[in-house]
Write a protein that holds these residues in place. Structure first.
Motif, PDB file in Angstrom:
ATOM      1  N   SER A 198       0.831  -1.208   0.000  1.00 35.34           N
ATOM      2  CA  SER A 198       0.000   0.000   0.000  1.00 35.34           C
ATOM      3  C   SER A 198       0.866   1.258   0.000  1.00 35.34           C
ATOM      4  CB  SER A 198      -0.957  -0.052   1.201  1.00 35.34           C
ATOM      5  OG  SER A 198      -1.955   0.930   1.102  1.00 35.34           O
ATOM      6  N   ALA A 199       0.682   2.141   1.002  1.00 34.73           N
ATOM      7  CA  ALA A 199       1.458   3.385   1.055  1.00 34.73           C
ATOM      8  C   ALA A 199       2.953   3.114   1.115  1.00 34.73           C
ATOM      9  CB  ALA A 199       1.026   4.221   2.260  1.00 34.73           C
ATOM     10  N   ALA A 200       3.332   1.965   1.656  1.00 34.07           N
ATOM     11  CA  ALA A 200       4.749   1.611   1.682  1.00 34.07           C
ATOM     12  C   ALA A 200       5.272   1.341   0.272  1.00 34.07           C
ATOM     13  CB  ALA A 200       4.976   0.397   2.576  1.00 34.07           C
ATOM     14  N   ILE A 201       4.441   0.737  -0.590  1.00 28.01           N
ATOM     15  CA  ILE A 201       4.827   0.539  -1.992  1.00 28.01           C
ATOM     16  C   ILE A 201       5.053   1.892  -2.662  1.00 28.01           C
ATOM     17  CG2 ILE A 201       4.046  -0.290  -4.244  1.00 28.01           C
ATOM     18  CD1 ILE A 201       4.591  -2.625  -2.578  1.00 28.01           C
ATOM     19  N   ASN A 202       4.139   2.827  -2.430  1.00 27.55           N
ATOM     20  CA  ASN A 202       4.293   4.160  -3.011  1.00 27.55           C
ATOM     21  C   ASN A 202       5.585   4.815  -2.535  1.00 27.55           C
ATOM     22  OD1 ASN A 202       1.841   3.939  -4.346  1.00 27.55           O
ATOM     23  ND2 ASN A 202       0.685   4.914  -2.706  1.00 27.55           N
ATOM     24  N   THR A 203       5.895   4.630  -1.253  1.00 29.88           N
ATOM     25  CA  THR A 203       7.098   5.236  -0.688  1.00 29.88           C
ATOM     26  C   THR A 203       8.351   4.591  -1.260  1.00 29.88           C
ATOM     27  OG1 THR A 203       5.887   5.739   1.352  1.00 29.88           O
ATOM     28  CG2 THR A 203       8.285   5.769   1.471  1.00 29.88           C
ATOM     29  N   VAL A 204       8.368   3.270  -1.344  1.00 29.00           N
ATOM     30  CA  VAL A 204       9.518   2.578  -1.931  1.00 29.00           C
ATOM     31  C   VAL A 204       9.695   2.992  -3.387  1.00 29.00           C
ATOM     32  CG1 VAL A 204      10.426   0.318  -2.623  1.00 29.00           C
ATOM     33  CG2 VAL A 204       9.439   0.623  -0.350  1.00 29.00           C
ATOM     34  N   GLY A 205       8.578   3.139  -4.112  1.00 28.00           N
ATOM     35  CA  GLY A 205       8.667   3.578  -5.497  1.00 28.00           C
ATOM     36  C   GLY A 205       9.311   4.950  -5.625  1.00 28.00           C
ATOM     37  N   GLU A 206       8.938   5.869  -4.733  1.00 28.26           N
ATOM     38  CA  GLU A 206       9.563   7.200  -4.750  1.00 28.26           C
ATOM     39  C   GLU A 206      11.042   7.114  -4.408  1.00 28.26           C
ATOM     40  OE1 GLU A 206       7.761  10.949  -3.673  1.00 28.26           O
ATOM     41  OE2 GLU A 206       6.102   9.822  -2.784  1.00 28.26           O
ATOM     42  N   LEU A 207      11.380   6.283  -3.433  1.00 29.80           N
ATOM     43  CA  LEU A 207      12.787   6.125  -3.065  1.00 29.80           C
ATOM     44  C   LEU A 207      13.588   5.556  -4.230  1.00 29.80           C
ATOM     45  CD1 LEU A 207      12.268   4.696   0.535  1.00 29.80           C
ATOM     46  CD2 LEU A 207      13.294   6.905  -0.032  1.00 29.80           C
ATOM     47  N   GLU A 208      12.997   4.610  -4.961  1.00 30.61           N
ATOM     48  CA  GLU A 208      13.677   4.014  -6.109  1.00 30.61           C
ATOM     49  C   GLU A 208      13.945   5.065  -7.184  1.00 30.61           C
ATOM     50  OE1 GLU A 208      12.966   0.136  -8.978  1.00 30.61           O
ATOM     51  OE2 GLU A 208      11.313   1.549  -8.704  1.00 30.61           O
ATOM     52  N   ARG A 209      12.987   5.939  -7.424  1.00 30.05           N
ATOM     53  CA  ARG A 209      13.103   6.912  -8.508  1.00 30.05           C
ATOM     54  C   ARG A 209      13.912   8.145  -8.125  1.00 30.05           C
ATOM     55  NH1 ARG A 209       7.873   6.403  -8.382  1.00 30.05           N
ATOM     56  NH2 ARG A 209       7.553   8.603  -7.942  1.00 30.05           N
ATOM     57  N   ARG A 210      13.770   8.595  -6.885  1.00 30.97           N
ATOM     58  CA  ARG A 210      14.261   9.925  -6.534  1.00 30.97           C
ATOM     59  C   ARG A 210      15.520   9.931  -5.683  1.00 30.97           C
ATOM     60  NH1 ARG A 210       9.595  13.351  -4.041  1.00 30.97           N
ATOM     61  NH2 ARG A 210      11.093  15.016  -4.505  1.00 30.97           N
ATOM     62  N   THR A 211      15.978   8.767  -5.247  1.00 30.34           N
ATOM     63  CA  THR A 211      17.176   8.711  -4.414  1.00 30.34           C
ATOM     64  C   THR A 211      18.152   7.671  -4.955  1.00 30.34           C
ATOM     65  OG1 THR A 211      16.490   6.961  -2.861  1.00 30.34           O
ATOM     66  CG2 THR A 211      15.659   9.192  -2.433  1.00 30.34           C
ATOM     67  N   THR A 212      19.271   7.536  -4.286  1.00 31.81           N
ATOM     68  CA  THR A 212      20.274   6.540  -4.674  1.00 31.81           C
ATOM     69  C   THR A 212      20.065   5.227  -3.933  1.00 31.81           C
ATOM     70  OG1 THR A 212      21.788   7.326  -2.949  1.00 31.81           O
ATOM     71  CG2 THR A 212      21.977   8.350  -5.137  1.00 31.81           C
ATOM     72  N   ALA A 213      18.903   5.012  -3.361  1.00 30.07           N
ATOM     73  CA  ALA A 213      18.649   3.843  -2.520  1.00 30.07           C
ATOM     74  C   ALA A 213      18.935   2.536  -3.260  1.00 30.07           C
ATOM     75  CB  ALA A 213      17.211   3.846  -2.026  1.00 30.07           C
ATOM     76  N   ILE A 214      19.568   1.615  -2.552  1.00 30.74           N
ATOM     77  CA  ILE A 214      19.757   0.245  -3.011  1.00 30.74           C
ATOM     78  C   ILE A 214      18.732  -0.608  -2.279  1.00 30.74           C
ATOM     79  CG2 ILE A 214      21.326  -1.733  -3.047  1.00 30.74           C
ATOM     80  CD1 ILE A 214      23.646   0.274  -3.189  1.00 30.74           C
ATOM     81  N   LEU A 215      17.853  -1.257  -3.031  1.00 31.12           N
ATOM     82  CA  LEU A 215      16.791  -2.064  -2.432  1.00 31.12           C
ATOM     83  C   LEU A 215      17.330  -3.464  -2.141  1.00 31.12           C
ATOM     84  CD1 LEU A 215      13.724  -1.028  -4.625  1.00 31.12           C
ATOM     85  CD2 LEU A 215      14.720   0.127  -2.646  1.00 31.12           C
ATOM     86  N   VAL A 216      16.980  -3.965  -0.962  1.00 35.76           N
ATOM     87  CA  VAL A 216      17.511  -5.238  -0.489  1.00 35.76           C
ATOM     88  C   VAL A 216      16.372  -6.073   0.073  1.00 35.76           C
ATOM     89  CG1 VAL A 216      19.208  -6.345   1.034  1.00 35.76           C
ATOM     90  CG2 VAL A 216      19.662  -4.053   0.127  1.00 35.76           C
ATOM     91  N   GLY A 217      16.440  -7.393  -0.074  1.00 41.95           N
ATOM     92  CA  GLY A 217      15.446  -8.272   0.541  1.00 41.95           C
ATOM     93  C   GLY A 217      14.702  -9.080  -0.491  1.00 41.95           C
ATOM     94  N   GLU A 218      13.381  -9.033  -0.427  1.00 43.05           N
ATOM     95  CA  GLU A 218      12.537  -9.726  -1.393  1.00 43.05           C
ATOM     96  C   GLU A 218      11.483  -8.748  -1.910  1.00 43.05           C
ATOM     97  OE1 GLU A 218      10.530 -13.000   0.496  1.00 43.05           O
ATOM     98  OE2 GLU A 218       9.525 -11.739   1.960  1.00 43.05           O
ATOM     99  N   PRO A 219      10.817  -9.063  -3.029  1.00 41.88           N
ATOM    100  CA  PRO A 219       9.848  -8.127  -3.601  1.00 41.88           C
ATOM    101  C   PRO A 219       8.624  -7.949  -2.705  1.00 41.88           C
ATOM    102  CG  PRO A 219      10.530  -9.761  -5.230  1.00 41.88           C
ATOM    103  CD  PRO A 219      11.022 -10.237  -3.900  1.00 41.88           C
ATOM    104  N   PRO A 220       7.959  -6.795  -2.836  1.00 37.82           N
ATOM    105  CA  PRO A 220       6.684  -6.568  -2.141  1.00 37.82           C
ATOM    106  C   PRO A 220       5.544  -7.351  -2.787  1.00 37.82           C
ATOM    107  CG  PRO A 220       7.765  -4.498  -2.743  1.00 37.82           C
ATOM    108  CD  PRO A 220       8.430  -5.589  -3.510  1.00 37.82           C
ATOM    109  N   SER A 221       4.347  -7.230  -2.189  1.00 39.73           N
ATOM    110  CA  SER A 221       3.203  -8.052  -2.599  1.00 39.73           C
ATOM    111  C   SER A 221       2.268  -7.401  -3.601  1.00 39.73           C
ATOM    112  CB  SER A 221       2.402  -8.471  -1.360  1.00 39.73           C
ATOM    113  OG  SER A 221       3.086  -9.492  -0.678  1.00 39.73           O
TER     114      SER A 221
END
Length: 527
Positions: free
Chosen positions: A428-451
């Protein structure tokens, strides 16, 4: 503020001036029209409401809006109060066709005269349910629920055809006399899942087992338990009563939506934690305790009998320490009672922040992240790990202090200094937040995919069902927080580090371990 505190006379004056100064803003007309209506100036309310209907009513900062059908509903109310029944009927139909969230708004006192007409009562589902039999009560709520799902949902037939939904409803209606309440509720859940998204669901509390279950690659395990059953943490579930765990999981999946392959992994254990669902799926007997055949962390097999505790279990009041271990669980399982918390990790250079929800109000969220970034800037911190693997969402509009704080900080402008952990419970809102972090920052995503996908149909519009007392949630918004050509089924982690039973039983965190492996591999020779 006069509008928000419902000082309607002052709101009329204020929004009258604002709409004169800038007649292009639909929100001004909407608020003027509602203020006039609430102060019973029905005739004067019509023109500004029609203007609001023409322009649309939305403001992004701070977020303010009129949802679909709300302006038409106010117009129907105004015309009904004036006795103009044909116009009231026309705008009532418009509000319903637009997906008005709360149909009961069309049964207010202003509609008293119209509600004497059986045809209008049928239109707005004004029904006397007090004398309905058990079976007719269930049938009424089933029909009403599906009617509202079709009417309000953003895209009701994207996952299942209307014909197939109607066939499932007709089958349940015919079988209701032969089913228990638990079986009926479970069949309701299955029908609602046909609408295809995780937000659209039956959100009614049911008795729960005193454990939290989790699907690892190795099988179904006890992730957490109440203190009375702490000895079960880390145990593998072999059977639930006489049903093999794999069969029970398959039955659970059969009543769940599937936005992507992670969703059943996330939700199916929750189904098996519900005693009502276990009975409805034919896994547990109609009465009495639920038997779990387990293999504990030491390899010993035994059977335990569990009943619902007096205090409903919640992720924040469970223990996650694997039985037989004398060390603490990893960071991600230590403070699930908190929406957000942080600490400096033992290396002295890494700030770990777990964000378990997007909530607690604008000011609290903003102050928390202002303080966190101030602490990071003043100290010797070189990197931030933002753990969102258990973040089920909240309010997307609250995330700017986090996103903008990360963008402003010079420490996180180079890749390798910002890591975001995601998992199957990121939603939900966490997906939206992760999406913004992916696009707008240098964040490296770690773990497993969301639902769910980065663009998804969501929202939680609650609709109470009058006979059963149950409530359904309906998704009426399409969240397009990524690009329109983004058809991914999920936001993939850059570093894939899924949870395993082996690491869980060892009180290890594969995601955090992967982050430190990355840091070591990419460290400069001087470092």
């Amino acid at each position: 503020m006069n509008y928000l505190v419902r000082d309607w006379d002052q709101a009329v004056e204020l929004y009258g001036r604002l709409s004169d100064l800038n007649p292009t803003v639909g929100l001004y007309w909407y608020r003027l029209g509602e203020a006039l209506l609430r102060s019973k100036q029905y005739e004067q309310a019509i023109a500004p409401l029609k203007k609001a209907e023409e322009l649309g009513s939305f403001q992004s900062t701070p977020p303010r809006m009129a949802h679909r059908g709300e302006v038409a509903c106010l117009l129907a109310t105004a015309f009904a109060a004036l006795g103009e029944q044909e116009e009231a009927r026309r705008w009532t139909r418009t509000a319903l066709d637009q997906g008005l969230r709360d149909i009961t708004k069309l049964r207010s006192a202003e509609f008293a005269e119209l509600l004497e007409d059986p045809a209008f009562c049928k239109l707005v589902w004004q029904t006397d349910t007090q004398n309905l039999s058990r079976d007719e009560g269930y049938r009424h709520d089933l029909r009403f629920a599906v009617h509202e799902l079709k009417r309000v949902h953003f895209s009701p037939f994207r996952a299942t055809s209307e014909a197939d939904i109607d066939a499932a409803v007709a089958k349940l209606e015919a079988e209701i006399p032969d089913l228990s309440e638990d079986e009926i509720l479970t069949r309701f859940v299955a029908i609602i899942s046909l609408f295809g998204d995780g937000h659209t669901r039956l959100q009614t509390a049911t008795p729960q087992l005193p454990v939290r279950l989790f699907r690892f690659p190795e099988g179904l395990f006890v992730l957490g338990a109440t203190s009375e059953h702490a000895d079960l943490v880390g145990a593998r579930i072999l059977r639930i009563n006489n049903c093999a765990a794999e069969v029970a999981l398959a039955r659970a999946e059969s009543i769940l939506p599937r936005e992507n392959p992670m969703m059943p992994l996330w939700l199916s254990p929750s189904v098996l934690q519900s005693i009502t669902m276990l009975r409805g799926l034919g896994i547990a007997p109609a009465e009495g305790a639920v038997g779990l055949q387990i293999e504990d962390a030491s390899g010993q097999q035994r059977t335990v009998q569990l009943v619902a505790p007096d205090k409903p279990p919640w992720r924040g009041n469970l223990t996650y320490a694997v039985a037989g271990r004398d060390d603490s669980p990893p960071e991600y399982l230590r403070h699930l009672d908190k929406t957000m918390w942080h600490e400096v990790l033992p290396d002295g250079k890494t700030m770990y922040c777990q964000l378990n929800g997007i909530g607690h109000g604008t000011k609290t969220f903003q102050k928390y992240f202002e303080a966190l970034f101030e602490e990071i800037e003043k100290g010797e911190i070189e990197r931030l790990v933002l753990d969102m693997r258990f973040n089920g969402g909240g309010n997307t509009f609250l995330n700017p202090p986090l996103i903008e704080g990360l963008i402003r900080s010079e420490k996180f402008r180079e890749p390798g200094n910002l890591f975001v952990i995601t998992g199957r419970s990121t939603f939900s809102a966490a997906i939206n937040t992760v999406g913004e972090l992916e696009r707008r920052t240098t964040a490296i995503l770690v773990g497993e995919p969301p639902s769910s996908p980065p663009n998804f149909v969501g929202e939680s519009v609650g609709v109470p069902l009058p006979c059963t007392g149950w409530e359904i949630s309906i998704s009426d918004l399409s969240w397009q927080t990524s690009f329109p050509m983004d058809y991914r089924v999920w936001i993939s982690p850059t570093i894939y580090a899924p949870p395993t039973a082996e690491t869980f039983r060892a009180h290890r965190d594969p995601a955090l371990e992967a982050i430190f492996d990355y840091v070591r591999l990419n460290a400069s020779p001087a470092g």
